[in-house]
Design a protein around this motif. Structure first.
Motif, PDB file in Angstrom:
ATOM      1  N   ARG A  99     -10.177 -46.159 -22.211  1.00  0.00           N
ATOM      2  CA  ARG A  99      -9.946 -45.089 -23.194  1.00  0.00           C
ATOM      3  C   ARG A  99     -10.978 -45.173 -24.322  1.00  0.00           C
ATOM      4  NH1 ARG A  99      -5.431 -42.033 -23.247  1.00  0.00           N
ATOM      5  NH2 ARG A  99      -3.845 -42.461 -21.687  1.00  0.00           N
ATOM      6  N   LEU A 100     -11.292 -46.389 -24.753  1.00  0.00           N
ATOM      7  CA  LEU A 100     -12.329 -46.568 -25.775  1.00  0.00           C
ATOM      8  C   LEU A 100     -13.683 -46.085 -25.246  1.00  0.00           C
ATOM      9  CD1 LEU A 100     -11.313 -50.066 -27.223  1.00  0.00           C
ATOM     10  CD2 LEU A 100     -11.375 -47.903 -28.495  1.00  0.00           C
ATOM     11  N   ALA A 101     -13.939 -46.359 -23.982  1.00  0.00           N
ATOM     12  CA  ALA A 101     -15.200 -45.913 -23.365  1.00  0.00           C
ATOM     13  C   ALA A 101     -15.301 -44.397 -23.403  1.00  0.00           C
ATOM     14  CB  ALA A 101     -15.296 -46.413 -21.927  1.00  0.00           C
ATOM     15  N   VAL A 102     -14.202 -43.724 -23.057  1.00  0.00           N
ATOM     16  CA  VAL A 102     -14.192 -42.261 -23.041  1.00  0.00           C
ATOM     17  C   VAL A 102     -14.357 -41.718 -24.459  1.00  0.00           C
ATOM     18  CG1 VAL A 102     -12.794 -40.214 -22.549  1.00  0.00           C
ATOM     19  CG2 VAL A 102     -12.860 -42.089 -20.902  1.00  0.00           C
ATOM     20  N   SER A 103     -13.693 -42.359 -25.437  1.00  0.00           N
ATOM     21  CA  SER A 103     -13.811 -41.822 -26.799  1.00  0.00           C
ATOM     22  C   SER A 103     -15.162 -42.165 -27.431  1.00  0.00           C
ATOM     23  CB  SER A 103     -12.653 -42.298 -27.681  1.00  0.00           C
ATOM     24  OG  SER A 103     -12.665 -43.684 -27.832  1.00  0.00           O
ATOM     25  N   ALA A 104     -15.789 -43.264 -27.025  1.00  0.00           N
ATOM     26  CA  ALA A 104     -17.110 -43.621 -27.557  1.00  0.00           C
ATOM     27  C   ALA A 104     -18.163 -42.615 -27.106  1.00  0.00           C
ATOM     28  CB  ALA A 104     -17.507 -45.035 -27.126  1.00  0.00           C
ATOM     29  N   LYS A 105     -18.055 -42.181 -25.854  1.00  0.00           N
ATOM     30  CA  LYS A 105     -18.990 -41.171 -25.344  1.00  0.00           C
ATOM     31  C   LYS A 105     -18.211 -40.285 -24.389  1.00  0.00           C
ATOM     32  CE  LYS A 105     -23.582 -40.096 -24.152  1.00  0.00           C
ATOM     33  NZ  LYS A 105     -23.466 -38.721 -24.590  1.00  0.00           N
ATOM     34  N   GLN A 106     -17.802 -39.119 -24.906  1.00  0.00           N
ATOM     35  CA  GLN A 106     -16.912 -38.218 -24.185  1.00  0.00           C
ATOM     36  C   GLN A 106     -17.390 -37.906 -22.774  1.00  0.00           C
ATOM     37  OE1 GLN A 106     -14.908 -36.763 -27.374  1.00  0.00           O
ATOM     38  NE2 GLN A 106     -13.730 -38.006 -25.988  1.00  0.00           N
ATOM     39  N   ASN A 107     -18.697 -37.705 -22.606  1.00  0.00           N
ATOM     40  CA  ASN A 107     -19.166 -37.270 -21.287  1.00  0.00           C
ATOM     41  C   ASN A 107     -19.718 -38.413 -20.443  1.00  0.00           C
ATOM     42  OD1 ASN A 107     -21.440 -37.668 -22.749  1.00  0.00           O
ATOM     43  ND2 ASN A 107     -22.473 -35.773 -22.157  1.00  0.00           N
ATOM     44  N   ASN A 108     -19.253 -39.623 -20.704  1.00  0.00           N
ATOM     45  CA  ASN A 108     -19.600 -40.742 -19.830  1.00  0.00           C
ATOM     46  C   ASN A 108     -18.603 -40.738 -18.672  1.00  0.00           C
ATOM     47  OD1 ASN A 108     -20.391 -43.066 -18.594  1.00  0.00           O
ATOM     48  ND2 ASN A 108     -19.931 -44.433 -20.297  1.00  0.00           N
ATOM     49  N   ALA A 109     -19.039 -40.202 -17.536  1.00  0.00           N
ATOM     50  CA  ALA A 109     -18.148 -40.036 -16.389  1.00  0.00           C
ATOM     51  C   ALA A 109     -17.578 -41.371 -15.915  1.00  0.00           C
ATOM     52  CB  ALA A 109     -18.883 -39.336 -15.249  1.00  0.00           C
ATOM     53  N   ALA A 110     -18.303 -42.467 -16.103  1.00  0.00           N
ATOM     54  CA  ALA A 110     -17.842 -43.775 -15.619  1.00  0.00           C
ATOM     55  C   ALA A 110     -16.527 -44.175 -16.257  1.00  0.00           C
ATOM     56  CB  ALA A 110     -18.912 -44.835 -15.886  1.00  0.00           C
ATOM     57  N   GLY A 111     -16.369 -43.894 -17.544  1.00  0.00           N
ATOM     58  CA  GLY A 111     -15.118 -44.243 -18.222  1.00  0.00           C
ATOM     59  C   GLY A 111     -13.942 -43.499 -17.622  1.00  0.00           C
ATOM     60  N   SER A 112     -14.102 -42.182 -17.449  1.00  0.00           N
ATOM     61  CA  SER A 112     -13.039 -41.363 -16.867  1.00  0.00           C
ATOM     62  C   SER A 112     -12.750 -41.779 -15.433  1.00  0.00           C
ATOM     63  CB  SER A 112     -13.443 -39.884 -16.882  1.00  0.00           C
ATOM     64  OG  SER A 112     -13.685 -39.448 -18.188  1.00  0.00           O
ATOM     65  N   TYR A 113     -13.824 -42.001 -14.677  1.00  0.00           N
ATOM     66  CA  TYR A 113     -13.691 -42.351 -13.258  1.00  0.00           C
ATOM     67  C   TYR A 113     -12.920 -43.666 -13.091  1.00  0.00           C
ATOM     68  CZ  TYR A 113     -14.961 -43.705  -8.525  1.00  0.00           C
ATOM     69  OH  TYR A 113     -14.911 -44.117  -7.210  1.00  0.00           O
ATOM     70  N   ASN A 114     -13.320 -44.682 -13.839  1.00  0.00           N
ATOM     71  CA  ASN A 114     -12.666 -45.985 -13.709  1.00  0.00           C
ATOM     72  C   ASN A 114     -11.241 -45.956 -14.232  1.00  0.00           C
ATOM     73  OD1 ASN A 114     -14.806 -47.248 -12.440  1.00  0.00           O
ATOM     74  ND2 ASN A 114     -15.768 -47.836 -14.351  1.00  0.00           N
ATOM     75  N   LEU A 115     -11.008 -45.182 -15.275  1.00  0.00           N
ATOM     76  CA  LEU A 115      -9.641 -45.024 -15.782  1.00  0.00           C
ATOM     77  C   LEU A 115      -8.791 -44.330 -14.709  1.00  0.00           C
ATOM     78  CD1 LEU A 115      -7.626 -45.403 -18.040  1.00  0.00           C
ATOM     79  CD2 LEU A 115      -8.543 -43.368 -19.162  1.00  0.00           C
ATOM     80  N   GLY A 116      -9.374 -43.325 -14.062  1.00  0.00           N
ATOM     81  CA  GLY A 116      -8.668 -42.650 -12.965  1.00  0.00           C
ATOM     82  C   GLY A 116      -8.309 -43.612 -11.844  1.00  0.00           C
ATOM     83  N   ASN A 117      -9.250 -44.479 -11.492  1.00  0.00           N
ATOM     84  CA  ASN A 117      -8.983 -45.471 -10.432  1.00  0.00           C
ATOM     85  C   ASN A 117      -7.882 -46.436 -10.845  1.00  0.00           C
ATOM     86  OD1 ASN A 117     -10.939 -44.332  -8.856  1.00  0.00           O
ATOM     87  ND2 ASN A 117     -12.464 -45.932  -9.201  1.00  0.00           N
ATOM     88  N   ALA A 118      -7.894 -46.850 -12.114  1.00  0.00           N
ATOM     89  CA  ALA A 118      -6.865 -47.772 -12.608  1.00  0.00           C
ATOM     90  C   ALA A 118      -5.491 -47.105 -12.534  1.00  0.00           C
ATOM     91  CB  ALA A 118      -7.191 -48.214 -14.033  1.00  0.00           C
ATOM     92  N   TYR A 119      -5.426 -45.831 -12.938  1.00  0.00           N
ATOM     93  CA  TYR A 119      -4.154 -45.109 -12.856  1.00  0.00           C
ATOM     94  C   TYR A 119      -3.709 -44.965 -11.405  1.00  0.00           C
ATOM     95  CZ  TYR A 119      -4.167 -43.615 -17.781  1.00  0.00           C
ATOM     96  OH  TYR A 119      -4.126 -43.573 -19.142  1.00  0.00           O
ATOM     97  N   TYR A 120      -4.668 -44.678 -10.522  1.00  0.00           N
ATOM     98  CA  TYR A 120      -4.338 -44.505  -9.103  1.00  0.00           C
ATOM     99  C   TYR A 120      -3.711 -45.784  -8.542  1.00  0.00           C
ATOM    100  CZ  TYR A 120      -4.824 -43.415  -4.144  1.00  0.00           C
ATOM    101  OH  TYR A 120      -4.565 -43.183  -2.815  1.00  0.00           O
ATOM    102  N   LYS A 121      -4.357 -46.927  -8.845  1.00  0.00           N
ATOM    103  CA  LYS A 121      -3.837 -48.208  -8.353  1.00  0.00           C
ATOM    104  C   LYS A 121      -2.445 -48.494  -8.898  1.00  0.00           C
ATOM    105  CE  LYS A 121      -8.261 -50.477  -7.620  1.00  0.00           C
ATOM    106  NZ  LYS A 121      -9.349 -51.003  -8.436  1.00  0.00           N
ATOM    107  N   SER A 122      -2.160 -47.962 -10.082  1.00  0.00           N
ATOM    108  CA  SER A 122      -0.841 -48.158 -10.690  1.00  0.00           C
ATOM    109  C   SER A 122       0.128 -47.049 -10.289  1.00  0.00           C
ATOM    110  CB  SER A 122      -0.972 -48.197 -12.214  1.00  0.00           C
ATOM    111  OG  SER A 122      -1.801 -49.258 -12.584  1.00  0.00           O
TER     112      SER A 122
END
Length: 174
Positions: free
Chosen positions: A32-55
């Protein structure tokens, strides 16, 4: 300054990646910090999505992967995000939408065998489900015989859907 934002964002992604298997809550914070530090950094959103998926938090996973698609400039990133959107939709038994997601994944990386395999599974599932839930989707049924025609239509639908951003996914009823 943009470079330092990206660098900070990437550092948070890296920290999240190192935590995600032991401590989901802390990893989620870093992403979440990664996404807020740079809104359009797709890696932050992508990895957060993967973490949610695993959970098994599939709605959150879907939103983050859609965010990754919207923020990504690279075909490879878009491919991976669409592939995971397809996986998430399959978990939710939304097979017809998963077909569309896997097709979008393959548009961005035509040589991915896993996406192609998952597309075949999703198509089989969509057939079993009768190609939809009967809510005003009848006009689509005849076109499913012709994949080329249908893939353009799916791409249009995907574009419409992804523009909805953070709106509730459940509101889309065809």
């Amino acid at each position: 300054e943009k470079e330092s934002q990206l660098s900070l964002s990437n550092n948070y992604v890296f920290e999240g990646n190192s935590l995600v298997n032991e401590n989901f809550i802390e990893a989620e914070k870093k992403y979440r910090l990664a996404v807020s530090a740079k809104q359009n950094n797709a890696a932050g959103s992508y990895n957060l999505g993967n973490a949610y998926y695993k959970s098994e938090l599939y709605d959150e996973a879907m939103l983050r992967h859609l965010e990754a698609v919207n923020n990504s400039g690279s075909k490879l990133e878009k491919h991976k995000a669409y592939h995971n959107i397809g996986n998430t939709l399959m978990q939710k038994k939304r097979c017809k939408e998963a077909v569309s997601a896997y097709k979008n994944a393959l548009r961005n990386n035509p040589s991915d065998d896993e996406s192609r395999y998952n597309l075949a599974l999703a198509q089989e599932c969509a057939k079993e489900q009768g190609d939809g839930d009967g809510e005003g989707e009848d006009e689509d049924k005849d076109e499913n015989k012709d994949d080329k025609e249908n893939s353009d239509k799916n791409k249009d639908n995907e574009e419409k859907n992804k523009d909805k951003g953070d709106e509730d996914e459940d509101k889309k009823e065809g």
